[in-house]
Design an enzyme around this catalytic site. Structure first.
Site, PDB file in Angstrom:
ATOM      1  N   TYR A  31      -7.811   5.354  -0.614  1.00 41.38           N
ATOM      2  CA  TYR A  31      -8.606   6.388   0.059  1.00 41.38           C
ATOM      3  C   TYR A  31      -8.021   6.692   1.445  1.00 41.38           C
ATOM      4  O   TYR A  31      -7.843   7.850   1.827  1.00 41.38           O
ATOM      5  CB  TYR A  31     -10.085   5.989   0.193  1.00 41.38           C
ATOM      6  CG  TYR A  31     -10.851   7.099   0.857  1.00 41.38           C
ATOM      7  CD1 TYR A  31     -11.038   8.312   0.202  1.00 41.38           C
ATOM      8  CD2 TYR A  31     -11.319   6.981   2.161  1.00 41.38           C
ATOM      9  CE1 TYR A  31     -11.670   9.376   0.827  1.00 41.38           C
ATOM     10  CE2 TYR A  31     -11.962   8.037   2.793  1.00 41.38           C
ATOM     11  CZ  TYR A  31     -12.130   9.230   2.112  1.00 41.38           C
ATOM     12  OH  TYR A  31     -12.742  10.289   2.741  1.00 41.38           O
ATOM     13  N   ARG A  69      -6.187  14.962  -3.992  1.00 38.00           N
ATOM     14  CA  ARG A  69      -5.391  13.786  -3.624  1.00 38.00           C
ATOM     15  C   ARG A  69      -5.206  12.951  -4.886  1.00 38.00           C
ATOM     16  O   ARG A  69      -6.149  12.327  -5.363  1.00 38.00           O
ATOM     17  CB  ARG A  69      -6.105  12.984  -2.536  1.00 38.00           C
ATOM     18  CG  ARG A  69      -6.432  13.837  -1.306  1.00 38.00           C
ATOM     19  CD  ARG A  69      -7.315  13.120  -0.304  1.00 38.00           C
ATOM     20  NE  ARG A  69      -7.828  14.056   0.697  1.00 38.00           N
ATOM     21  CZ  ARG A  69      -8.861  13.814   1.495  1.00 38.00           C
ATOM     22  NH1 ARG A  69      -9.503  12.661   1.416  1.00 38.00           N
ATOM     23  NH2 ARG A  69      -9.265  14.704   2.378  1.00 38.00           N
ATOM     24  N   HIS A 111      -6.013  17.780   9.345  1.00 37.55           N
ATOM     25  CA  HIS A 111      -6.713  16.661   8.702  1.00 37.55           C
ATOM     26  C   HIS A 111      -5.707  15.617   8.202  1.00 37.55           C
ATOM     27  O   HIS A 111      -5.865  15.040   7.130  1.00 37.55           O
ATOM     28  CB  HIS A 111      -7.548  17.203   7.536  1.00 37.55           C
ATOM     29  CG  HIS A 111      -8.837  16.485   7.289  1.00 37.55           C
ATOM     30  ND1 HIS A 111     -10.060  17.020   7.575  1.00 37.55           N
ATOM     31  CD2 HIS A 111      -9.097  15.265   6.743  1.00 37.55           C
ATOM     32  CE1 HIS A 111     -11.019  16.179   7.214  1.00 37.55           C
ATOM     33  NE2 HIS A 111     -10.461  15.101   6.718  1.00 37.55           N
ATOM     34  N   ASP A 143      -4.617  17.082  16.829  1.00 30.43           N
ATOM     35  CA  ASP A 143      -4.385  15.851  16.063  1.00 30.43           C
ATOM     36  C   ASP A 143      -3.543  16.122  14.834  1.00 30.43           C
ATOM     37  O   ASP A 143      -3.211  17.259  14.529  1.00 30.43           O
ATOM     38  CB  ASP A 143      -5.694  15.116  15.715  1.00 30.43           C
ATOM     39  CG  ASP A 143      -6.462  15.682  14.520  1.00 30.43           C
ATOM     40  OD1 ASP A 143      -5.862  16.276  13.604  1.00 30.43           O
ATOM     41  OD2 ASP A 143      -7.695  15.501  14.504  1.00 30.43           O
ATOM     42  N   VAL A 154       0.006  11.724  15.027  1.00 25.34           N
ATOM     43  CA  VAL A 154       0.338  10.981  16.255  1.00 25.34           C
ATOM     44  C   VAL A 154       0.477   9.494  15.926  1.00 25.34           C
ATOM     45  O   VAL A 154      -0.423   8.891  15.346  1.00 25.34           O
ATOM     46  CB  VAL A 154      -0.749  11.188  17.330  1.00 25.34           C
ATOM     47  CG1 VAL A 154      -0.510  10.284  18.534  1.00 25.34           C
ATOM     48  CG2 VAL A 154      -0.786  12.652  17.757  1.00 25.34           C
ATOM     49  N   ARG A 155       1.606   8.916  16.277  1.00 28.52           N
ATOM     50  CA  ARG A 155       1.861   7.498  15.984  1.00 28.52           C
ATOM     51  C   ARG A 155       2.287   6.692  17.208  1.00 28.52           C
ATOM     52  O   ARG A 155       2.598   5.515  17.100  1.00 28.52           O
ATOM     53  CB  ARG A 155       2.946   7.365  14.893  1.00 28.52           C
ATOM     54  CG  ARG A 155       2.516   7.910  13.526  1.00 28.52           C
ATOM     55  CD  ARG A 155       1.367   7.108  12.926  1.00 28.52           C
ATOM     56  NE  ARG A 155       0.942   7.635  11.633  1.00 28.52           N
ATOM     57  CZ  ARG A 155      -0.026   8.544  11.469  1.00 28.52           C
ATOM     58  NH1 ARG A 155      -0.682   9.031  12.518  1.00 28.52           N
ATOM     59  NH2 ARG A 155      -0.347   8.962  10.267  1.00 28.52           N
ATOM     60  N   GLY A 200      -6.021   9.213  14.466  1.00 29.62           N
ATOM     61  CA  GLY A 200      -6.857   8.876  13.321  1.00 29.62           C
ATOM     62  C   GLY A 200      -6.419   7.589  12.642  1.00 29.62           C
ATOM     63  O   GLY A 200      -6.957   6.510  12.891  1.00 29.62           O
ATOM     64  N   ARG A 201      -5.381   7.702  11.815  1.00 28.98           N
ATOM     65  CA  ARG A 201      -5.017   6.546  10.994  1.00 28.98           C
ATOM     66  C   ARG A 201      -4.675   5.319  11.823  1.00 28.98           C
ATOM     67  O   ARG A 201      -4.937   4.201  11.393  1.00 28.98           O
ATOM     68  CB  ARG A 201      -3.867   6.891  10.054  1.00 28.98           C
ATOM     69  CG  ARG A 201      -4.365   7.618   8.797  1.00 28.98           C
ATOM     70  CD  ARG A 201      -3.268   7.709   7.766  1.00 28.98           C
ATOM     71  NE  ARG A 201      -3.752   8.243   6.508  1.00 28.98           N
ATOM     72  CZ  ARG A 201      -3.294   9.366   5.947  1.00 28.98           C
ATOM     73  NH1 ARG A 201      -2.354  10.075   6.554  1.00 28.98           N
ATOM     74  NH2 ARG A 201      -3.772   9.772   4.789  1.00 28.98           N
TER      75      ARG A 201
HETATM   76  C1  FNR Z   1      -9.976  11.705   8.198  1.00 28.56           C
HETATM   77  N1  FNR Z   1     -10.312  12.847   8.947  1.00 28.56           N
HETATM   78  C2  FNR Z   1     -11.640  13.225   9.060  1.00 28.56           C
HETATM   79  N2  FNR Z   1     -11.958  14.328   9.784  1.00 28.56           N
HETATM   80  C3  FNR Z   1     -13.248  14.701   9.955  1.00 28.56           C
HETATM   81  O1  FNR Z   1     -13.503  15.706  10.608  1.00 28.56           O
HETATM   82  N3  FNR Z   1     -14.248  13.937   9.411  1.00 28.56           N
HETATM   83  C4  FNR Z   1     -14.008  12.827   8.659  1.00 28.56           C
HETATM   84  O2  FNR Z   1     -14.915  12.160   8.195  1.00 28.56           O
HETATM   85  C5  FNR Z   1     -12.646  12.466   8.450  1.00 28.56           C
HETATM   86  N4  FNR Z   1     -12.322  11.381   7.675  1.00 28.56           N
HETATM   87  C6  FNR Z   1     -11.008  10.978   7.551  1.00 28.56           C
HETATM   88  C7  FNR Z   1     -10.696   9.849   6.802  1.00 28.56           C
HETATM   89  C8  FNR Z   1      -9.375   9.398   6.747  1.00 28.56           C
HETATM   90  C9  FNR Z   1      -9.067   8.154   5.965  1.00 28.56           C
HETATM   91  C10 FNR Z   1      -8.361  10.099   7.439  1.00 28.56           C
HETATM   92  C11 FNR Z   1      -6.936   9.601   7.441  1.00 28.56           C
HETATM   93  C12 FNR Z   1      -8.663  11.235   8.134  1.00 28.56           C
HETATM   94  C13 FNR Z   1      -9.294  13.564   9.714  1.00 28.56           C
HETATM   95  C14 FNR Z   1      -9.164  12.973  11.114  1.00 28.56           C
HETATM   96  O3  FNR Z   1     -10.281  13.290  11.895  1.00 28.56           O
HETATM   97  C15 FNR Z   1      -7.921  13.496  11.848  1.00 28.56           C
HETATM   98  O4  FNR Z   1      -7.887  14.899  11.766  1.00 28.56           O
HETATM   99  C16 FNR Z   1      -6.609  12.927  11.298  1.00 28.56           C
HETATM  100  O5  FNR Z   1      -6.787  11.633  10.823  1.00 28.56           O
HETATM  101  C17 FNR Z   1      -5.543  12.938  12.379  1.00 28.56           C
HETATM  102  O6  FNR Z   1      -4.306  12.575  11.868  1.00 28.56           O
HETATM  103  P1  FNR Z   1      -3.685  11.089  11.999  1.00 28.56           P
HETATM  104  O7  FNR Z   1      -3.810  10.685  13.434  1.00 28.56           O
HETATM  105  O8  FNR Z   1      -4.481  10.226  11.080  1.00 28.56           O
HETATM  106  O9  FNR Z   1      -2.290  11.277  11.529  1.00 28.56           O
END
Ligand code: FNR
Length: 403
Positions: A37, A190, A296, A327, A330-331, A350-351
């Site tokens: 997930y 996905r 996202h 966003d 970004v790492r 995020g991640r």
């Molecule tokens: C998300 N993102 C996300 N965005 C949002 O608005 N509500 C949410 O509940 C979630 N849930 C979510 C779960 C997972 C597992 C991921 C990886 C991402 C998107 C998140 O807010 C953001 O836009 C990205 O994660 C940013 O990219 P990086 O930093 O993960 O590369």
């Protein structure tokens, strides 16, 4: 300077914060479904890769012999002082990653003065997350660390009474900004999630944010669902309420903005998921206070551009009319600096924090965030960046878009 920036020179770090190592460790710690997930992207992960590629076409050209001994990474955001130019992006269903879910994340963010954003898909109630964030704020590592805004991310249900209830709870719990996610009326295609029937998995994980809402409780009882006896059915109804698959349009975003402003007494409202200049202009024309240039993390539309590739032109066109934040991909600190140089006022990660939470809960999130703060502090020291305001486009050498 802030004490928390001192990297663990005397302590043995609990784990390696290299993003590749973080992913490996998270994969080892999480259940198979949990890992899939968190790590899955839309389609062939092309946009996930494009997010990273977009960073590689910009390189930092650092000036030398600048006195950076008195440096600061503080900045302001919506009238608040913030400890650093980055915050935590909203990520839902944190129970997948750790039994304590959102609580340790909100707490550590508060401790470090890093703005926190709660997702509507949270596995913890709005009130409990606010309390955890307040606990962190009260126990700050450094007394002078500012509090910054506290964000609530809205997945807008097709149930106005419920939306109003969520916004009212968020405001009452001290959330000072709202962001509406516009790229996820339903989850992207996905393959990993589909193959493992993950939609059933996370429905069973916990949707406390919804299940603790008085209006949602009313909806459950209208449908004859007893959440104590039928938790899976209740959670399913919640997930179907927020990822309903029915697209909203601009007029409804304007409605949500107005409602939030009424409820909160005029606090800022951001549109999350902007990738086009015309959409950014529309957001500015309609009076939104901010946008998040985001795709996202590449989880929604495969084949979409790298998010950073959208940033520069958007900032140029609307950066003086609303707050442009960024966003996706970004790492590390260099990525944050690149996004700021291309016009972002603030960056979300995020991640990175999800891996920290997965690996070691509260300690894991703290280790990842302190590492990122230290990374940025070091980059400022050796990169001639005394203040966040020094970060300009002239710091970068850039290649043309695309790859
Ligand atoms: C998300 N993102 C996300 N965005 C949002 O608005 N509500 C949410 O509940 C979630 N849930 C979510 C779960 C997972 C597992 C991921 C990886 C991402 C998107 C998140 O807010 C953001 O836009 C990205 O994660 C940013 O990219 P990086 O930093 O993960 O590369």
């Amino acid at each position: 300077r802030e004490n928390f920036l001192k990297i663990n020179k005397r302590e043995t770090p609990p784990f390696n914060t290299h993003p590749v190592q973080l992913e490996k460790l998270a994969q080892q710690t999480l259940s198979r479904n949990g890992w899939l997930y968190a790590s899955s992207n839309a389609g062939l992960s092309h946009t996930h890769l494009a997010n990273r590629q977009a960073f590689y076409r910009h390189k930092i050209v650092a000036p030398q012999l600048i006195d950076t001994n008195e440096r600061s990474m503080r900045t302001t955001l919506f009238g608040h002082q913030v400890a650093a130019p980055f915050g935590l992006a909203p990520i839902g269903i944190n129970k997948i990653y750790h039994p304590q879910a959102e609580v340790p994340v909100a707490k550590v963010a508060g401790e470090l003065g890093i703005p926190y954003c709660l997702s509507t898909a949270g596995s913890t109630s709005i009130e409990a997350v606010a309390q955890a964030n307040d606990t962190g704020r009260a126990a700050k590592a450094e007394a002078r660390v500012p509090d910054g805004p506290r964000f609530f991310q809205l997945y807008m249900p097709h149930d106005d009474e419920l939306t109003i209830s969520l916004l009212t709870r968020a405001h009452a719990s001290g959330f000072t900004a709202c962001m509406l996610t516009t790229d996820t009326w339903q989850l992207g295609w996905r393959h990993d999630d589909v193959a493992t029937s993950n939609y059933a998995f996370y429905r069973g994980i916990g949707a406390d944010l919804g299940l603790t809402d008085p209006i949602f409780k009313k909806r459950l009882s209208e449908k004859g669902i007893d959440p104590d006896k039928q938790p899976a059915e209740a959670a399913t109804l919640w997930i179907d309420t927020i990822w309903h698959g029915r697209a909203w349009s601009w007029d409804k975003a304007v409605w949500a903005h107005k409602k939030w402003q009424e409820i909160s007494g005029g606090k800022p409202f951001l549109v999350k998921g902007i990738q086009r200049v015309d959409d950014a202009q529309k957001a500015a024309d309609l009076g939104f206070e901010g946008i998040i240039v985001s795709n996202h993390a590449g989880r929604q539309i495969d084949g979409a551009i790298g998010s950073l590739d959208a940033l520069e032109e958007i900032s140029e066109k609307v950066g003086d009319r609303l707050v442009v934040t960024f966003d996706s991909g970004v790492r590390g600190a260099a990525d944050i600096v690149k996004a700021l140089a291309l016009g972002a006022k603030f960056v979300f990660i995020g991640r990175l924090w999800v891996w920290g939470l997965s690996i070691m809960g509260e300690q894991g999130v703290r280790h990842v965030l302190k590492g990122l703060l230290a990374d940025l502090d070091i980059l400022q020291c050796v990169g001639g960046i005394r203040n966040i305001g020094d970060i300009k486009k002239s710091l970068l050498q850039s290649q043309p878009k695309g790859y």
